[in-house]
Design an enzyme around this catalytic site. Structure first.
Site, PDB file in Angstrom:
ATOM      1  N   LYS A  45       0.812  -1.220   0.000  1.00 57.79           N
ATOM      2  CA  LYS A  45       0.000   0.000   0.000  1.00 57.79           C
ATOM      3  C   LYS A  45       0.848   1.275   0.000  1.00 57.79           C
ATOM      4  O   LYS A  45       0.307   2.368  -0.064  1.00 57.79           O
ATOM      5  CB  LYS A  45      -0.914   0.020   1.228  1.00 57.79           C
ATOM      6  CG  LYS A  45      -1.948  -1.086   1.272  1.00 57.79           C
ATOM      7  CD  LYS A  45      -2.797  -0.923   2.516  1.00 57.79           C
ATOM      8  CE  LYS A  45      -3.906  -1.922   2.609  1.00 57.79           C
ATOM      9  NZ  LYS A  45      -4.740  -1.697   3.813  1.00 57.79           N
ATOM     10  N   LYS A  47       2.309   2.649   2.423  1.00 59.88           N
ATOM     11  CA  LYS A  47       1.936   3.448   3.593  1.00 59.88           C
ATOM     12  C   LYS A  47       2.750   3.003   4.795  1.00 59.88           C
ATOM     13  O   LYS A  47       3.067   1.821   4.930  1.00 59.88           O
ATOM     14  CB  LYS A  47       0.453   3.242   3.978  1.00 59.88           C
ATOM     15  CG  LYS A  47      -0.544   3.802   3.025  1.00 59.88           C
ATOM     16  CD  LYS A  47      -1.933   3.966   3.603  1.00 59.88           C
ATOM     17  CE  LYS A  47      -2.649   2.726   4.023  1.00 59.88           C
ATOM     18  NZ  LYS A  47      -4.055   2.954   4.364  1.00 59.88           N
TER      19      LYS A  47
END
Length: 138
Positions: A45, A47
């Site tokens: 992701k 992130k």
């Protein structure tokens, strides 16, 4: 028994998370929450989380709407989890609208409205601005 499944990072747990979990639980008798691991967030992701995986799990386990917490380690595990836990309803926020329609072959798929004006990303952005202002003032 009707089983509902959702997934998320649940970083910086906030009222939007509570609303999602409450709405998801209302769709069945049991709510299972897949929590993205730190490794999955980083590698898939792009992130990074502020709250470590183990802490996010503990917060979710303490939520009265959640019956079971499982680690999310890949995009592909959703089908496996649906089958393993005999899931009737898969739920995600409407920012994912249409992205998991392939799971309709296994269970109902519902996209719930997000709580407006709040997200972990918005909180992180506000924290960064405040940190920058604080550095400028000092």
């Amino acid at each position: 028994m009707k089983t509902v499944l959702t997934y998320g990072t649940f970083d910086l747990f906030h009222v939007g998370h509570v609303n999602l979990l409450q709405r998801a639980k209302a769709l069945g008798d049991q709510l299972i929450v897949g929590v993205s691991t730190d490794e999955f967030n980083f590698s898939e992701k792009n992130k990074t989380t502020i709250v470590p995986f183990e802490h996010r799990v503990k917060v979710l386990e303490s939520c009265r709407h959640v019956d079971l917490v499982v680690p999310e380690q890949s995009w592909q595990q959703k089908v496996e989890d649906i089958q393993k836990y005999q899931v009737d309803v898969f739920v995600m926020g409407d920012d994912w609208n249409g992205k998991f329609d392939d799971l309709k072959a296994y269970c109902d798929v519902i996209y719930l409205p997000r709580t407006r004006s709040i997200s972990s990303t918005a909180i992180k952005q506000a924290m960064a601005v405040l940190s920058q202002l604080n550095q400028e003032l000092n």
